[in-house]
Scaffold this active site. Sequence first.
Site, short mmCIF file in Angstrom:
data_model
loop_
_atom_site.label_atom_id
_atom_site.label_comp_id
_atom_site.label_asym_id
_atom_site.label_seq_id
_atom_site.Cartn_x
_atom_site.Cartn_y
_atom_site.Cartn_z
N GLU A 1 -59.62 -7.95 -24.02
CA GLU A 1 -59.62 -8.93 -25.09
C GLU A 1 -60.61 -8.50 -26.17
O GLU A 1 -61.48 -7.65 -25.96
CB GLU A 1 -60.04 -10.30 -24.55
CG GLU A 1 -59.14 -10.84 -23.45
CD GLU A 1 -57.79 -11.28 -23.97
OE1 GLU A 1 -57.66 -11.49 -25.19
OE2 GLU A 1 -56.86 -11.40 -23.15
N LYS B 1 -61.93 -14.44 -8.72
CA LYS B 1 -60.93 -13.97 -7.76
C LYS B 1 -61.55 -13.72 -6.39
O LYS B 1 -60.94 -14.01 -5.36
CB LYS B 1 -60.27 -12.69 -8.30
CG LYS B 1 -59.46 -12.93 -9.57
CD LYS B 1 -59.03 -11.63 -10.21
CE LYS B 1 -58.22 -11.88 -11.48
NZ LYS B 1 -57.86 -10.62 -12.18
#
Length: 446
Positions: A202, A217
Amino acid sequence: MTTLQSDPTGGPADRPLRVALLGCGVVGSAVARLLTEHASDLTARVGRPLELAGIAVRRTNIDRPGIDPALFTTDADELVARDDVDLVVEVIGGIEPARTLILSAIANGASVVTANKALLAEDGPRLFEAAETAGVDLYYEAAVAGAIPIIRPLRESLVGDDITTVMGIVNGTTNFILDKMHTEGSSFDDVLAEAQALGYAEADPTADVEGFDAAAKAAILAGLAFHSRVTAADVHREGITEISSADIAAAKLMDCTVKALAICTSEEVEGERRISVRTHPAMIPNSHPLASVGGAYNAVVVESTNAGRLMFYGPGAGGDPTASAVMGDLVTIARNRVRGAAGPGESAYAQRPVMGMGEVVTRYFISLEVIDQPGVLATVAASFAEHGVSVQTMRQEALHRAEDGGARLVLVTHSAPESALGATVDALANLSEVHEVLSVMRVEGE
């Protein structure tokens, strides 16, 4: 003639199951397309048609080819509260309004598929409790490692085994960067710019390069593997921004490669089963299966008492791969809906304590810039011995410093607690013989 069973959710047994989609970005648009293009196959697999009831978006005036504009709405709250919505897919990300929308959907009797790892890592228990109370499903395969099926194996396939370790590359951006630094000798800044140009990173890459994405995660994986509630706050997190070309070169000399890893372990400590959850860069031997995972790919290695070592590998991000995982969950919860049953919920019966990072035991690579004179090696070795850290290998390289003939000293330790290593590094930094502690990195995977 086939006789239709009664519909456990009410209404005729051949009534389409209505799907509300929250978000229509890269992943959401791929989900909408798959629902439309594979409608007949999905009907055959589920036993009932799946039909889009509406798509919540921020702006309805954006052209989204192949999707009926009449489906779009900016009122997500109204969409998830509709009586005719059976299933909700959330791919908007972030904490709010995703949390409120999911809880509202569950309260209204809808089963939910989400790809929202940040929300699950922060407030998963609340969502699971709501789903259990309502008797609906909450599935989230796409929240970790994109298209790779890792959630269901941990949640279902290996639930009868004792999992001891889950270790993997779960962020494609950081793996792309480190792989390029290793194979091409490029600097971190140059590869990050390339990753941004290619769409792997990004414009603000903080979540990836500082390890926030991987930490979320890791929390999800550890909770599943060890039947305990683990949040992102429990995860020790380090990014890759301090990894230098010299670190990469040193790893090569050791026949290793540097990877950003999520590491979840369960071990016996003082008669008690404890878990550690961490994400950080580490050197791993080139013989380890994770060492060859290149580009933006993800891979997760699971080790258990009976199954041994299993490896799951594939694309960890992207619209189509992530949509594939979403669709797998959607078909599953739709089948459950047709049968009038719910799949497995949260399993947190063990609630094992999470160890502090200081208790974690592993090996270390340390690089020092020292004065090149007699007695320095003995002084450095004595500092390690004083703190109970055993040195496995030591190598000295001339730096050709004109002013004092400095040298670079590279050491690899035997396994030691993180607290002992930290105390050693602090002591080394205060030695007059040591100009600078250049690098400290864990060595994993042996």
